[in-house]
Design a protein around this motif. Structure first.
Motif, PDB file in Angstrom:
ATOM      1  N   VAL A 279       0.641  -1.287   0.110  1.00  0.00           N
ATOM      2  CA  VAL A 279       0.204   0.243   0.120  1.00  0.00           C
ATOM      3  C   VAL A 279       0.529   0.701  -0.396  1.00  0.00           C
ATOM      4  CG1 VAL A 279      -1.223   1.260   1.371  1.00  0.00           C
ATOM      5  CG2 VAL A 279      -1.791  -1.324   1.426  1.00  0.00           C
ATOM      6  N   VAL A 280       1.942   1.507   1.030  1.00  0.00           N
ATOM      7  CA  VAL A 280       3.062   2.510   1.365  1.00  0.00           C
ATOM      8  C   VAL A 280       3.474   3.143  -0.429  1.00  0.00           C
ATOM      9  CG1 VAL A 280       4.976   3.582   2.250  1.00  0.00           C
ATOM     10  CG2 VAL A 280       2.536   2.445   3.769  1.00  0.00           C
ATOM     11  N   GLN A 281       3.903   1.759  -0.940  1.00  0.00           N
ATOM     12  CA  GLN A 281       5.098   1.383  -2.447  1.00  0.00           C
ATOM     13  C   GLN A 281       3.964   2.416  -3.337  1.00  0.00           C
ATOM     14  OE1 GLN A 281       6.454  -2.066  -3.933  1.00  0.00           O
ATOM     15  NE2 GLN A 281       8.867  -1.165  -3.558  1.00  0.00           N
ATOM     16  N   ASN A 282       2.722   1.973  -3.321  1.00  0.00           N
ATOM     17  CA  ASN A 282       1.667   2.089  -4.555  1.00  0.00           C
ATOM     18  C   ASN A 282       2.111   3.832  -4.374  1.00  0.00           C
ATOM     19  OD1 ASN A 282       1.366  -0.734  -5.548  1.00  0.00           O
ATOM     20  ND2 ASN A 282      -0.266  -0.828  -4.933  1.00  0.00           N
ATOM     21  N   PHE A 283       1.732   4.443  -2.933  1.00  0.00           N
ATOM     22  CA  PHE A 283       1.344   5.588  -2.688  1.00  0.00           C
ATOM     23  C   PHE A 283       2.675   6.372  -3.605  1.00  0.00           C
ATOM     24  CE2 PHE A 283       1.159   9.726  -0.616  1.00  0.00           C
ATOM     25  CZ  PHE A 283      -0.226  10.308  -1.857  1.00  0.00           C
ATOM     26  N   ILE A 284       3.746   5.895  -2.915  1.00  0.00           N
ATOM     27  CA  ILE A 284       4.622   5.911  -3.307  1.00  0.00           C
ATOM     28  C   ILE A 284       5.581   6.586  -4.918  1.00  0.00           C
ATOM     29  CG2 ILE A 284       7.377   6.598  -2.796  1.00  0.00           C
ATOM     30  CD1 ILE A 284       6.984   4.988   0.044  1.00  0.00           C
ATOM     31  N   ASN A 285       5.027   5.652  -5.448  1.00  0.00           N
ATOM     32  CA  ASN A 285       5.427   5.224  -7.130  1.00  0.00           C
ATOM     33  C   ASN A 285       4.438   6.474  -8.065  1.00  0.00           C
ATOM     34  OD1 ASN A 285       7.118   3.385  -6.624  1.00  0.00           O
ATOM     35  ND2 ASN A 285       5.155   1.814  -6.622  1.00  0.00           N
ATOM     36  N   TYR A 286       2.931   6.737  -7.156  1.00  0.00           N
ATOM     37  CA  TYR A 286       2.507   8.046  -7.399  1.00  0.00           C
ATOM     38  C   TYR A 286       2.713   9.236  -7.578  1.00  0.00           C
ATOM     39  CZ  TYR A 286      -0.899  11.067  -7.822  1.00  0.00           C
ATOM     40  OH  TYR A 286      -1.849  12.000  -8.095  1.00  0.00           O
ATOM     41  N   PHE A 287       3.426   8.605  -6.329  1.00  0.00           N
ATOM     42  CA  PHE A 287       4.261  10.709  -5.292  1.00  0.00           C
ATOM     43  C   PHE A 287       4.758  10.950  -6.108  1.00  0.00           C
ATOM     44  CE2 PHE A 287       5.292  13.535  -1.802  1.00  0.00           C
ATOM     45  CZ  PHE A 287       4.014  14.356  -1.657  1.00  0.00           C
ATOM     46  N   LYS A 288       6.303  10.140  -6.124  1.00  0.00           N
ATOM     47  CA  LYS A 288       7.455  10.546  -6.164  1.00  0.00           C
ATOM     48  C   LYS A 288       7.342  11.576  -7.683  1.00  0.00           C
ATOM     49  CE  LYS A 288       8.860   6.183  -8.024  1.00  0.00           C
ATOM     50  NZ  LYS A 288      10.143   5.720  -7.414  1.00  0.00           N
TER      51      LYS A 288
ATOM     52  N   GLU B 205      -0.078  10.312   2.734  1.00  0.00           N
ATOM     53  CA  GLU B 205      -0.155  11.812   1.409  1.00  0.00           C
ATOM     54  C   GLU B 205       0.743  13.183   2.629  1.00  0.00           C
ATOM     55  OE1 GLU B 205      -2.128  14.386  -1.653  1.00  0.00           O
ATOM     56  OE2 GLU B 205      -3.459  12.586  -0.989  1.00  0.00           O
ATOM     57  N   ASN B 206      -0.411  13.282   3.669  1.00  0.00           N
ATOM     58  CA  ASN B 206       0.365  14.343   4.445  1.00  0.00           C
ATOM     59  C   ASN B 206       1.826  14.011   5.179  1.00  0.00           C
ATOM     60  OD1 ASN B 206      -1.947  14.853   4.319  1.00  0.00           O
ATOM     61  ND2 ASN B 206      -3.346  14.687   6.107  1.00  0.00           N
ATOM     62  N   LEU B 207       1.690  12.827   5.148  1.00  0.00           N
ATOM     63  CA  LEU B 207       2.960  12.381   6.001  1.00  0.00           C
ATOM     64  C   LEU B 207       3.969  13.325   4.884  1.00  0.00           C
ATOM     65  CD1 LEU B 207       2.504  10.282   8.316  1.00  0.00           C
ATOM     66  CD2 LEU B 207       2.863  12.131   8.910  1.00  0.00           C
ATOM     67  N   LEU B 208       3.891  12.525   3.962  1.00  0.00           N
ATOM     68  CA  LEU B 208       4.495  12.246   2.587  1.00  0.00           C
ATOM     69  C   LEU B 208       5.261  14.472   2.291  1.00  0.00           C
ATOM     70  CD1 LEU B 208       4.693   9.501   0.515  1.00  0.00           C
ATOM     71  CD2 LEU B 208       6.262  10.549   1.952  1.00  0.00           C
ATOM     72  N   LYS B 209       3.892  14.957   2.054  1.00  0.00           N
ATOM     73  CA  LYS B 209       3.762  16.357   2.013  1.00  0.00           C
ATOM     74  C   LYS B 209       5.100  17.201   2.924  1.00  0.00           C
ATOM     75  CE  LYS B 209       0.048  16.383  -1.317  1.00  0.00           C
ATOM     76  NZ  LYS B 209      -1.373  17.555  -1.628  1.00  0.00           N
ATOM     77  N   ASN B 210       4.717  17.139   3.856  1.00  0.00           N
ATOM     78  CA  ASN B 210       5.067  18.243   4.792  1.00  0.00           C
ATOM     79  C   ASN B 210       6.818  17.835   5.150  1.00  0.00           C
ATOM     80  OD1 ASN B 210       3.313  19.174   6.070  1.00  0.00           O
ATOM     81  ND2 ASN B 210       2.723  17.314   8.193  1.00  0.00           N
TER      82      ASN B 210
END
Length: 422
Positions: free
Chosen positions: A267-276, A307-312
């Motif tokens: 779950v975390v990896q899928n979001f990081i792939n989208y976010f980075k 998302e909130n943690l990565l944005k911060n």
């Protein structure tokens, strides 16, 4: 000034106001107590003068009624001691003490006195601690003075109660204010929650039409320009999918989400792939740790948390830096730790709890709601915890999420390895 700073200022003003009221109450009560102390001291001096007169009169029968009236009106605990060769504080007489411990027993021809000696010792000790004694002239016999007499007295029961009254009063007032504050805060929070839920659902409703339109435009572009495999169109579809997920989040606010069993690492990896790919290429993303541990998650809400943690974390990195997500399984407590670390500017230790308050932000255009919502989604919807695990100014910050693992283990086997059962 952001809302959090205003809230802190109001709390400070209310605290100062409460301290002023408390100090004024204590000051007024203490002045009243001082007045009563002076009155009791005057009464005691009068009592001593009466006793001196009584002891030095040969014929007191004609004054018995007067002395008895004065004694009844001056109600206080008094002990008179005589200085003897054996004892400098020998009990000579007393008035106002507990009669159950100061009894006269007449036996045979001689009158004997029975009393609790320890009781007198304790009472005399209290009296010595409260007030200085008054030296008395004593009884004269054959023109010679009696042994040296000293009179002691104790504060009245009413005066003793008054000493504690302002503190009891302040305690009751503080409890009332606390109860009122909790009640009003709960009511205000419930009202705010209803407003936020209504706004969120209305936002989701308003987003529905443009998202459907965007989906139609993408399909039109794919068919008209034969762009089925175009990477740009694929990213547009990813963004539209993302908008759909955000709309779904807003529509579910205020209702209990459905949690499903997922592999946390995936779950975390899928979001990081989208976010980075939507973040600065100067920031490096690393995901490490256990890739098998599972937990009960709501994907739309948990993605919002990450998302909130990565944005911060990205906002805390001014130039180049690294964001690391480490997933750890705590076998002993059957928990999952998700540590989100950055190499940004860090957070002061005094702000570790403050960062989760609504309205707190270090950005000029920030709303200060990201971490507040994150904390609510982790604690209220996933029954977990989130806190600042560590931070150092100029070196970075680590946030930790604690979730309950959906994998349970039996006690260790003979080999010392826990056996997974679900």
């Amino acid at each position: 000034m952001n809302p959090y700073q205003k809230k802190r200022r109001w709390k400070f003003f209310l605290l100062v106001f409460a301290i002023v009221i408390g100090a004024a109450s204590v000051f007024y009560t203490n002045s009243f107590i001082k007045k009563m102390e002076r009155e009791e001291a005057t009464q005691f001096q009068l009592r001593v003068k009466v006793l001196e007169r009584q002891m030095n009169m040969y014929d007191i029968d004609q004054f018995t009624d007067i002395f008895e009236t004065i004694r009844k009106n001056l109600k206080m605990d008094v002990i008179i001691t005589a200085k003897t060769a054996k004892n400098p504080d020998s009990i000579y007489s007393w008035t106002g003490l507990d009669t159950t411990k100061t009894l006269y027993n007449v036996g045979g021809k001689n009158q004997t006195l029975e009393f609790d000696s320890l009781y007198f010792v304790r009472q005399l000790k209290i009296m010595k601690k409260q007030h200085l004694p008054i030296k008395m002239q004593g009884l004269y016999i054959d023109g010679k003075g009696y042994e040296e007499l000293k009179a002691y007295y104790k504060d009245s029961f009413i005066l003793t109660q008054l000493r504690f009254f302002p503190y009891i009063q302040l305690g009751v007032v503080a409890l009332f204010i606390l109860a009122a504050y909790v009640a009003f805060s709960s009511a205000r929070r419930a009202e705010q929650d209803q407003v936020w839920v209504g706004m969120a659902k209305e936002t989701a409703h308003q987003l529905g039409t443009p998202i459907s339109s965007l989906m139609a435009w993408v399909e039109l572009i794919k068919s008209r320009f034969d762009a089925e495999d175009d990477p740009l169109v694929a990213e547009m579809e990813n963004d539209i999918h993302r908008l759909e997920m955000i709309t779904d989040r807003f529509s579910k606010i205020g209702s209990k989400p459905i949690l499903e069993d997922h592999v946390v690492f995936v779950v975390v990896q899928n979001f990081i792939n989208y976010f980075k790919i939507r973040t600065s290429d100067k920031i490096n993303f690393i995901i490490t740790g256990d890739n098998q541990v599972r937990a009960m998650l709501s994907i739309p809400l948990f993605d919002w948390v990450i998302e909130n943690l990565l944005k911060n974390a990205a906002n805390a990195i001014e130039n180049e830096g690294t964001i690391t997500v480490n997933i750890i399984e705590n076998l002993a407590k059957e928990e999952v730790f998700i540590d989100v670390s950055d190499t940004g500017k860090g957070i002061p230790r005094s702000k570790f709890d403050t960062v989760f308050q609504p309205g707190y932000t270090t950005r000029k255009r920030g709303w200060g709601l990201g971490l507040s919502l994150t904390k609510r989604m982790v604690e209220n919807y996933h029954s977990g915890q989130i806190f600042v695990k560590d931070s150092e100014l100029g070196k970075g910050t680590t946030f930790r999420i604690v979730l309950k693992s959906s994998i349970t283990y039996e006690p260790t086997t003979d080999t010392g390895i826990p056996r997974m059962v679900s």
